[in-house]
Design an enzyme around this catalytic site. Structure first.
Site, PDB file in Angstrom:
ATOM      1  N   ASP A 475       1.415  -9.318   2.643  1.00  0.00           N
ATOM      2  CA  ASP A 475       1.439  -8.319   3.707  1.00  0.00           C
ATOM      3  C   ASP A 475       2.884  -8.028   4.133  1.00  0.00           C
ATOM      4  OD1 ASP A 475       0.336  -6.616   5.591  1.00  0.00           O
ATOM      5  OD2 ASP A 475      -1.056  -8.109   6.378  1.00  0.00           O
ATOM      6  N   ASP A 545      -6.290  -0.686   7.149  1.00  0.00           N
ATOM      7  CA  ASP A 545      -6.984  -1.623   8.031  1.00  0.00           C
ATOM      8  C   ASP A 545      -8.229  -0.977   8.615  1.00  0.00           C
ATOM      9  OD1 ASP A 545      -5.260  -3.642   7.598  1.00  0.00           O
ATOM     10  OD2 ASP A 545      -4.342  -3.648   9.588  1.00  0.00           O
TER      11      ASP A 545
END
Ligand code: GLA
Length: 737
Positions: A475, A545
């Site tokens: 990430d 997301d």
């Protein structure tokens, strides 16, 4: 006789060349099975960009002449160059801008030679060598043609042989001149949880620029992938469409300049903004690759070209189907202990899930990672949450028949961490100015080789914690502002944007050299790093997301224009959705997620009763259609952007024996309207059985479930589905009989 003919031809060609003063350089042709890119060299030794489009099969004589025969001298100067540098009569946005050691601002590139090497049966590399007419500046343009996939990549390299430093103020990866009646650009914008939103616009005079200056999380707001359609808005199955994608994970700049001759000048590459690059003698700079494809059969074929190329050359292990995943994030966030995770693994196993991924929150002791406010940088397992370590969990997963994966964010650091206290100089910073946090974190300066070693070690040490870790989610949750490096010297601060990405790629390269087989997911607050530069080292991307089914239809539509379904991780989450608060039926959520790499991102205990059985069956069904979804050809039927509030697409296996159709209703439709669409990509001469899968108990959307149709019928007449309600959806398995 044959020899005589050839000799006569040669005499004719030489005569022709002599008449018009042309040097005897044949057109330089870069070809794939269906495309030609052609350059010629004019009498002034300039390389002219002659053509890029459908393959030219006929005579080459026409190419030798076009562009100079019968044209006055002044027209020569208007001919588009292969790589226009600032100087001479060139006044548009240049592909190259250099300030020479003596302060001279202009460059005039001329042809030196070119070389063609067949790298293998599918790949041919052509290098054009150029040199400034007066100064020892050398430019190499490298093209790689991928025959079967009909993709051509291009990059540039500039070498300084002058006696002093030169300044490279702009170096693009590629220049493409087009000429048509009108041009339509499709590009993508977004923000967090809303990535890859499509916009298409007609280009008018002036410059349209798509760019980012954010350095990291570079594709969250704009993406370096685009389509250009000639003469009309892009269509799915007809019309001339160019597809471009810059393989670069940092600042990019795509400029589309419609000039006074109605030519569209497309210059794509790294963003030159605040990035002047000083080259000392013998030093060079190389650009990232620009990936090009073209089809006269619309954007559908452009996508299929990208997908074929991507699976083979643009990502890791694109030939192997991906496991189904349960990711802990939305089910547990930061609040878990060993039991929470083991229970999730148990439940995942019961659902038939094949990989468990432990997301954020597993590390940090002095500064435990119990929120996004602390611990980033301290990659030691949190002993309170996981007293028996990662290996214990990974072993547990493997014993239950699952693979095990783990989340890291190694480029970043919280101020509240041991790392930030120990190495404040590793943080990207602008002198004495305040170091601005975002999501409570700073970015580590990857232009610094010590930071590169650190980031590599984090990956290495994490994987070494257990032989059972086979997946890493990497990430990167913020972009760069207040830029600056304590490592780079003061006269090289403007190298930062370039060196950061080069540093990142160096780390990726080392990781892949040591761990070629590990699965790595590319994530940057969702789709903040969705580019083929990073994708090369990864198996898949987390496109957003936002796990809400409705939003995912749009996000995946955009992502799958360029990246194959297997590369887009798509997880079923809970309802109401955590990001949007919207409620969606479980079937709709599954039907959307099954059109990519299926996973779940929820607390599996929350799925109960009928929904439990539905989910279990859906996961089993996905495994049946998975090879077709992940390795097949994508045919889009209804775009979610077309205003009908339906969306539909199909995947068809390469041998056309299996296909799967996904259709979604995005809103309530009036009672009398109905969904009816023609199928695509099938073999007209074969019979296909059409079976609806993922049915809600006691209901179906396809009245002819289980019946056999000819491919011709399905493609000419089509199918009708009862999906008029909001968030109704249908998945059909289509199998050759
Ligand atoms: C980012 C990612 C999420 C999740 C969180 C963890 O937002 O996109 O999927 O991993 O970080 O903090």
């Amino acid at each position: 006789m044959k020899f005589l003919k050839q000799f006569m031809l040669l005499v004719l060609v030489l005569l022709n060349l002599q008449l018009f003063g042309q040097q005897p350089v044949k057109p330089i042709e870069i070809t794939t099975d269906k495309l030609s890119m052609i350059f010629t060299v004019d009498k002034n030794q300039r390389i002219i960009y002659h053509y890029f489009g459908n393959k030219i099969e006929g005579s080459r004589q026409a190419f030798l002449s076009r562009g100079f025969i019968g044209q006055p001298d002044s027209n020569d100067d208007l001919a588009p160059l292969a790589f226009p540098a600032y100087g001479g009569r060139y006044y548009l946005n240049p592909a190259l801008k250099v300030t020479h050691a003596d302060g001279l601002l202009t460059t005039d590139l001329m042809y030196e030679k070119h070389e063609e090497v067949k790298l293998d049966n599918n790949k041919t590399q052509t290098v054009l060598y150029l040199k400034d007419r007066l100064y020892p500046i050398y430019v190499q343009l490298t093209f790689t043609a991928f025959a079967k996939e009909n993709v051509i990549t291009q990059s540039a390299k500039v070498t300084n042989k002058e006696k002093g430093n030169i300044k490279v103020e702009n170096i693009a990866s590629s220049y493409l001149p087009l000429h048509a009646e009108s041009y339509y650009l499709t590009h993508f914008n977004g923000t967090w949880a809303h990535e890859m939103q499509q916009e298409e616009e007609k280009l008018n005079h002036g410059i349209k620029v798509i760019e980012t200056k954010k350095g990291v999380r570079a594709t969250q707001a704009q993406n370096p992938s685009f389509l250009i359609s000639l003469n009309h808005p892009s269509q799915e199955d007809f019309g001339d469409v160019y597809g471009g994608s810059l393989a670069w994970s940092g600042n990019f700049n795509l400029s589309f300049e419609l000039d006074e001759s109605y030519r569209l000048n497309v210059v794509t590459g790294m963003n030159p903004f605040a990035s002047t690059f000083t080259l000392s003698t013998n030093d060079f700079i190389e650009t990232p690759e620009m990936i090009w494809t073209f089809s006269d059969k619309g954007r559908g074929q452009v996508s299929r070209n990208f997908h074929d190329w991507g699976r083979k050359y643009g990502m890791a292990h694109g030939d192997k189907v991906r496991p189904t995943v349960l990711n802990s994030w939305e089910g547990a966030y930061f609040t878990f202990d060993e039991k929470t995770i083991k229970d999730m693994i148990d439940d995942a196993a019961k659902f038939g899930i094949e990989m468990f991924v432990l997301d954020d929150g597993w590390f940090g002791n002095t500064y435990p990672r119990n929120s996004d406010g602390a611990g980033l940088g301290d990659w030691q397992t949190n002993v309170k949450k996981l007293p028996n370590g990662l290996n214990n969990l990974a072993q547990y997963a493997v014993d239950k028949g699952l693979q095990f994966g783990i989340w890291i964010e190694p480029e970043m650091v919280n101020p509240d961490s041991e790392l930030a206290k120990k190495h404040p100089e590793w943080v990207v910073q602008s002198g004495q100015r305040e170091k601005l946090t975002m999501r409570n974190q700073w970015v580590l300066d990857l232009s610094n080789p010590k930071v590169q070693d650190f980031v590599y070690d984090i990956f290495d040490q994490t994987v070494k914690q257990s032989p059972h870790i086979s997946y890493i989610k990497w990430d990167a949750n913020r972009h760069i502002d207040n830029v600056g490096s304590t490592y780079l010297p003061k006269d090289k601060q403007s190298h930062f944007w370039y060196e950061y990405v080069r540093g990142l790629y160096r780390v990726y390269e080392r990781i892949r050299a040591k761990y070629p087989d590990i699965d790595i997911q590319l994530c940057s607050s969702g789709g903040g790093r969705m580019d083929y530069g990073a994708m090369k080292f990864h198996n898949e991307v987390w496109p957003s997301d936002n796990t809400n089914g409705l939003d995912r239809v749009f996000i995946q539509y955009g992502a799958n224009l360029f990246f194959p379904a297997m590369a887009t991780a798509s997880h079923v989450s809970t309802s109401p959705n955590h990001q949007t608060q919207m409620m969606m039926p479980l079937k709709f959520r599954f039907d959307v997620a099954m059109s990519g790499r299926l996973g779940m991102e929820l607390q599996p205990k929350d799925i109960v009763g009928d929904e439990y059985d539905f989910a279990q069956h859906a996961i089993q069904d996905y495994k049946k259609i998975r090879p077709t979804v992940q390795l097949g050809d994508l045919y889009r039927m209804v775009s979610p952007y077309n205003g009908t509030n339906w969306a539909a697409h199909m995947y068809v296996a390469k041998d056309k024996k299996e296909a799967v159709l996904f259709a979604y209703s995005l809103a309530y439709h009036g009672r009398t309207t109905y969904f009816e669409e023609k199928l695509k990509g099938l073999n007209p001469d074969k019979n296909y059985k059409v079976v609806e899968i993922n049915k809600k108990p006691g209901s179906r959307t396809f009245d002819n479930d289980g019946e056999v149709f000819t491919g011709e019928y399905l493609m000419k007449v089509g199918l009708r589905l009862n999906i008029g309600d909001a968030f109704a959806s249908s998945v059909l398995m289509i199998s050759e009989q």
